[in-house]
Design an enzyme around this catalytic site. Structure first.
Site, short mmCIF file in Angstrom:
data_model
loop_
_atom_site.label_atom_id
_atom_site.label_comp_id
_atom_site.label_asym_id
_atom_site.label_seq_id
_atom_site.Cartn_x
_atom_site.Cartn_y
_atom_site.Cartn_z
CG ASP A 132 -2.28 -0.54 0.93
OD1 ASP A 132 -2.66 -0.60 -0.25
OD2 ASP A 132 -2.98 -0.91 1.89
NE ARG A 182 -5.43 -1.52 -4.06
CZ ARG A 182 -5.05 -1.90 -2.83
NH1 ARG A 182 -4.59 -1.00 -1.98
NH2 ARG A 182 -5.10 -3.16 -2.46
#
Length: 305
Positions: A132, A182
């Protein structure tokens, strides 16, 4: 007004007192609504239910900015156990992890050692692990770690944020690695020196990144609740003749559930970001800050039966 709302929720997200109160008393309120459970074992059934509806998931143990070696090692062990459970239970799930939870702010060797242990387990079980992205000061370190791990592991992916000026250049540099990416708009409060302050500019850059990622031939996860971005991606993929197995949509657990199911019905890959753990408060406030519409989605989720 949108900027005021965003700043308000970002300010709330940094309250240590409110976060501690939420850890102690709020878990039962949000479990099954915006988080799957307070630990991973208690979250497995919800993931199975999502999978049964055609929804893939990525799970995230909430908590970041770890400042002790012991805690970072504990988080690493928990991540390994989660991957092993995903494999054992045959869940259709990835795992997301923040580098600060593994010791990024403590010691470079520590975070590399911890992430290596996680990726060794992930390769064994065939589970994708997404690194992330956090705030801008940690962006460069995070991307350097990703590139290092990508040289040795196939099961590692990462995130790029459309509100940062640097992201278009980062995407170009990463494209040769053919990563799973992402793409998000971004949820941290950043200065105008490094990030677009206006929503329209973030949206324009987000569209540009989606197009570039698809044209590079990268597997692209479009993580958004914005109908304009969803429709843009559909139309762009049709125009460029991009097959549906080259991209997916991602949304948060507890928000826009009907839209998620509609996308599955239309033949798109839909992955639900499923957080778990007791440190849910900061995550929740940042999600509300990202987009005013999330406030209504979240409220509906909290009051549903």
């Amino acid at each position: 007004m949108e900027a005021v709302t965003r700043n308000f929720f970002l300010l709330l997200s940094k309250s240590n007192w409110l976060n501690e109160m939420a850890r102690k008393r709020g878990g039962s309120i949000v479990t099954g609504k915006i988080i799957a459970g307070t630990d991973f074992p208690s979250s497995v059934q919800i993931i199975k239910d999502l999978n049964s509806k055609g929804l893939a998931t990525t799970v995230d143990h909430l908590g970041e900015f770890v400042n002790s070696k012991e805690t970072a090692i504990e988080r690493t062990k928990e991540a390994i156990e989660t991957i092993e459970t995903i494999g054992r239970e045959k869940l259709d799930s990835h795992m997301s992890v923040k580098m600060t939870s593994l010791g990024l702010d403590i010691d470079q060797d520590l975070v590399i050692s911890n992430m290596t242990s996680i990726l060794d387990t992930a390769e064994k079980h065939g589970v994708m692990v997404t690194i992330d992205m956090e705030d801008e000061p940690r962006c460069e370190k995070t991307l350097e770690l990703f590139k290092q791990f990508k040289e040795s592991y196939s099961c590692v992916s990462t995130v790029l944020q459309a509100y940062l000026y640097r992201t278009e250049n980062d995407l170009q540099k990463l494209s040769s690695l053919k990563p799973f990416l992402r793409l998000v708009k971004g949820a941290y409060k950043e200065p105008a020196a490094v990030a677009y302050p206006d929503k329209k500019d973030v949206d324009a850059n987000y569209k540009k990144l989606i197009e570039q990622s698809l044209k590079y031939g990268l597997y692209t996860a479009v993580a958004t609740h914005d109908d304009n971005m969803i429709n843009y991606t559909k139309e762009l993929a049709a125009k460029l003749q991009i097959p549906k197995d080259q991209f997916e949509f991602q949304m948060l657990y507890g928000m826009r559930t009907k839209t998620q199911l509609d996308l599955v019905e239309q033949g798109y890959k839909m992955r639900v970001y499923v957080p778990y753990g007791r440190d849910w408060y900061g995550y929740f406030m940042r999600r509300l800050a990202e987009r005013p519409a999330n406030i209504s989605f979240a409220f509906k989720g909290l009051v549903k039966n």
